[in-house]
Scaffold this active site. Structure first.
Site, PDB file in Angstrom:
ATOM      1  CD  GLU A  79       4.919 -10.657 -26.768  1.00 13.52           C
ATOM      2  OE1 GLU A  79       5.734 -10.127 -26.284  1.00 13.52           O
ATOM      3  OE2 GLU A  79       3.642 -11.030 -26.302  1.00 13.52           O
ATOM      4  NE  ARG A 113       0.603  -7.925 -21.809  1.00 11.13           N
ATOM      5  CZ  ARG A 113       2.029  -8.034 -21.985  1.00 11.13           C
ATOM      6  NH1 ARG A 113       2.830  -7.619 -22.952  1.00 11.13           N
ATOM      7  NH2 ARG A 113       2.416  -7.948 -20.557  1.00 11.13           N
ATOM      8  CG  ASN A 122      10.183  -5.202 -23.969  1.00  9.86           C
ATOM      9  OD1 ASN A 122      10.821  -4.755 -24.694  1.00  9.86           O
ATOM     10  ND2 ASN A 122       9.375  -4.919 -22.945  1.00  9.86           N
ATOM     11  CG  ASP A 123       8.617 -11.214 -24.544  1.00  6.00           C
ATOM     12  OD1 ASP A 123       9.472 -11.860 -24.006  1.00  6.00           O
ATOM     13  OD2 ASP A 123       7.503 -11.231 -23.997  1.00  6.00           O
ATOM     14  NE  ARG A 141       4.503  -4.895 -19.628  1.00  2.57           N
ATOM     15  CZ  ARG A 141       5.100  -4.110 -20.029  1.00  2.57           C
ATOM     16  NH1 ARG A 141       5.226  -2.775 -19.389  1.00  2.57           N
ATOM     17  NH2 ARG A 141       6.179  -4.187 -20.924  1.00  2.57           N
ATOM     18  CG  HIS A 182      -1.850  -0.975   1.084  1.00  3.40           C
ATOM     19  ND1 HIS A 182      -2.945  -0.891   0.101  1.00  3.40           N
ATOM     20  CD2 HIS A 182      -2.298  -1.962   1.956  1.00  3.40           C
ATOM     21  CE1 HIS A 182      -3.828  -1.756   0.320  1.00  3.40           C
ATOM     22  NE2 HIS A 182      -3.450  -2.678   1.440  1.00  3.40           N
ATOM     23  CB  CYS A 216       3.544  -1.448 -26.944  1.00  2.00           C
ATOM     24  SG  CYS A 216       3.154  -3.454 -26.776  1.00  2.00           S
ATOM     25  NE  ARG A 234      11.372  -9.230 -21.042  1.00  2.00           N
ATOM     26  CZ  ARG A 234      10.402  -9.083 -21.326  1.00  2.00           C
ATOM     27  NH1 ARG A 234       9.460  -9.697 -22.167  1.00  2.00           N
ATOM     28  NH2 ARG A 234       9.708  -7.989 -20.852  1.00  2.00           N
TER      29      ARG A 234
HETATM   30  C1  PEP Z   1       7.409  -6.867 -25.116  1.00  2.00           C
HETATM   31  O1  PEP Z   1       7.591  -7.980 -24.903  1.00  2.00           O
HETATM   32  O2  PEP Z   1       7.849  -6.185 -25.774  1.00  2.00           O
HETATM   33  C2  PEP Z   1       6.245  -6.316 -24.415  1.00  2.00           C
HETATM   34  C3  PEP Z   1       5.628  -5.022 -24.550  1.00  2.00           C
HETATM   35  O3  PEP Z   1       5.681  -7.144 -23.176  1.00  2.00           O
HETATM   36  P1  PEP Z   1       6.475  -7.486 -21.955  1.00  2.00           P
HETATM   37  O4  PEP Z   1       7.404  -6.706 -21.709  1.00  2.00           O
HETATM   38  O5  PEP Z   1       5.051  -7.349 -20.818  1.00  2.00           O
HETATM   39  O6  PEP Z   1       6.639  -8.930 -22.248  1.00  2.00           O
HETATM   40 MG    MG Z   2       6.057  -9.515 -24.189  1.00  2.00          MG
END
Ligand code: PEP
Ligand code: MG
Length: 576
Positions: free
Chosen positions: A429, A332, A452-453, A296, A192, A500, A463
């Site tokens: 991704e 998402r 990112n993925d 998210r 909190h 994103c 990653r």
């Molecule tokens: C990504 O994979 O780029 C992404 C935005 O999702 P997350 O980082 O939540 O896996």
């Molecule tokens: Mg991802």
């Protein structure tokens, strides 16, 4: 001169402050465990009744301040504490025991609260353990008030608070003294105190383990809530570095203020959508003028240690849709698995290649249906888009759409209204998805690239693995070509392509992404203005030519150097 010391914890609320520490310690509360003498129970019963009255008054006041400062939803915790003290059955039990067992009011009250808390403390689940802290907070307040002890905090304005633990009430009350930061030994990002700090926009670092033992009131300190760092007795040099960082943040904020209402358009007139990546509802307040490109939902699971109910989700999604309206919000569906650990029962050798994202949803259809139902019910303002993570085949999208249609039919039967045309998009991704981009574009209403993925899977580079972090290369030629293929696939069927992943938040990468004809960038709120400024300084024709050159290159260093050269020549002179 004292030596500089650096301590690390969990970043819980962004921002940097420099100031004086205030070490907040609570005195141990002594409880009388002796058996009462004849006739003493009357006074004990009066004492506990009085104390509960005072505690209720205090909590009502804190509740009102909290609503004023951070809104009703974030203040629910105080409502729950008030409920406990208003519970007649619980209090009658305490009074009965004082009479029957001849024990002090403090002893019995503490014992009864401990019994209630026993269920929570054993839990492995963060949410339940938080409930335990809430109960202990109520207990301490009542015991303190029974002894008529006041919590006097002679905290100077603009201090940075250090404590073993901060209750939500402490956090709210300190905020009235213009506190500049919070650092605690305990707590996680969903505690909190962390949530309240974010809502207050005050930097916070939690889970620092023993920081309260190493800091004293009056020490010079720096708190960096973005990196999760506290520096005690900073050197002149460190102070200089952080003053510069604070200046940069201020420049960013004034820039944001300046360009927030200006269009995100290249110099030669191409509009690029710019939206924000958000994880907590509290963050939306500062993004009044932008949509959300990635919301998210995993934290709903992590906060609770279990899947949230449909009703809990409706509350969350309705709030986020209202906060963003009339701009769109892309929510998402749960992307659990990978680094967002599911229950311990599902240990996997390769979690990133395992039971993750849409795979979990399609295996647990009732959970998926609950989430889709909540999303549909929250879509009445027609600004909600649904996005599916970790799509690796056409079948998965078809299955998800069939389930979505089933949920829609159930809502129609019950005459519940929702956005009948709610867009259903997918994350790009996974390598198989970009190879099949064109086919997938025929199934989805929009694409959003999760670099990112995507980068970790294309390059086979974990990653989160520090050992190979240098190999996680966003400017790798294979990545650039994959992005192009996705854009072409999406555009071939007339759907929009957003990005994103963190790559969208790198101003240096913006010309490349615009040049590759990505339609929307969803970025971290902290770089929103910088990325927008970069796009406004850019010419689409130059960006396209840049992308054309990059697509012919075969090494990462060639690509990176060309991107840097372009930025130096075409962007920097206009943005400095
Ligand atoms: C990504 O994979 O780029 C992404 C935005 O999702 P997350 O980082 O939540 O896996
Ligand atoms: Mg991802």
């Amino acid at each position: 001169m004292h030596r500089e010391r650096i301590y690390r914890g969990i970043p819980a609320s962004q921002g940097i402050s420099i100031g004086k520490a205030y070490l907040y310690t609570r005195r141990q509360i002594n409880i009388n465990t002796l058996t009462l003498k004849e006739g003493e129970e009357g006074a004990e019963i009066e004492a506990i009744n009085n104390s509960i009255d005072i505690s209720l008054k205090e909590l009502n006041k804190i509740y009102a301040i909290s609503i004023d400062k951070i809104g009703e939803k974030n203040s629910k915790i105080f409502e729950a504490q008030i409920e406990i003290l208003k519970d007649k059955i619980f209090l009658e039990g305490v009074i009965r025991r004082i009479r029957n067992e001849q024990k002090s009011a403090g002893y019995v009250f503490n014992d009864e609260i401990e019994k209630l808390g026993a269920i929570f403390i054993k839990s492995k689940n963060d949410y339940m353990r938080e409930r335990y802290s809430d109960l202990m907070d109520v207990r301490n307040r009542v015991l303190r008030n029974m002894k008529r002890e006041k919590l006097v905090s002679k905290v100077e304005e603009n201090s940075i608070i250090f404590a073993h633990e901060l209750t939500p009430a402490d956090t709210i009350l300190f905020s009235r003294r213009k506190v500049r930061g919070y650092a605690t030994d305990t707590g996680g990002v969903t505690s909190h105190a962390a949530i309240i700090s974010r809502a207050l926009r005050v930097p916070a670092v939690v889970g620092m383990k023993t920081i309260s033992k190493f800091v004293d009131t009056g020490n010079n300190v720096i708190i960096d809530g973005s990196e999760g760092i506290v520096i005690v007795n900073p050197s002149e040099e460190t102070l200089g570095v952080y003053e510069e960082k604070i200046d940069r943040i201020k420049r960013h904020e004034s820039l944001l203020y300046e360009i927030v209402n200006k269009p995100c358009r290249t110099e030669d007139g191409k509009n690029i959508e710019i939206t924000a990546n958000i994880e907590f509802v509290e963050e939306t307040e500062f993004l009044k003028n932008s949509g959300i490109g990635l919301y998210r939902t995993e934290h709903l699971y992590m906060d609770k240690g279990d899947f949230p109910s449909c009703a809990e989700q409706i509350q969350e999604y309705t709030q986020i849709s209202a906060a963003t309206y009339p701009k769109p919000v892309t929510i998402r569906t749960f992307d659990l698995g990978g680094d967002k650990i599911l229950q311990d029962t599902h240990k996997e050798m390769n979690p990133y290649l395992g039971w993750r994202g849409i795979r979990v949803s399609l295996d647990r259809i009732h959970i998926f249906k609950d989430q889709l139902k909540a999303l549909l019910i929250s879509s009445v303002k027609k600004n909600v888009k649904i996005m599916l993570p970790m799509i690796s085949s056409v079948d998965e999208v078809r299955k998800a759409r069939t389930i979505l249609n089933e949920v829609k039919a159930e809502l129609d039967k019950d005459e519940i209204i929702y956005d009948k045309k709610i867009p259903l998009g997918i994350m790009l991704e996974v390598p198989s998805a970009f190879i099949l981009a064109e086919e997938l574009a025929g199934e989805a209403d929009f694409f959003s690239i999760g670099t990112n993925d995507l980068i970790q899977y294309i390059l086979a580079v974990d990653r989160g693995n520090e050992l190979i972090s240098g190999m996680f290369q966003q400017f790798h030629p294979a990545v650039i070509r994959a992005l192009k293929k996705i854009v072409m696939g999406g555009h071939s069927k007339g759907i929009k392509v957003s990005l994103c992943g963190e790559m969208a938040s790198v101003p240096l990468a913006a010309p490349v992404l615009v040049g590759l004809e990505i339609d929307e960038l969803s970025v971290l709120p902290s770089v929103f203005s910088e990325v927008k400024q970069t796009i406004r300084a850019l010419k689409l024709t130059d960006a396209k030519a840049l992308a054309g050159r990059l697509l012919k290159m075969s090494t990462e260093s060639e690509v990176r150097q060309e991107v840097e050269r372009f930025y130096e020549m075409k962007i920097k002179p206009k943005t400095l």
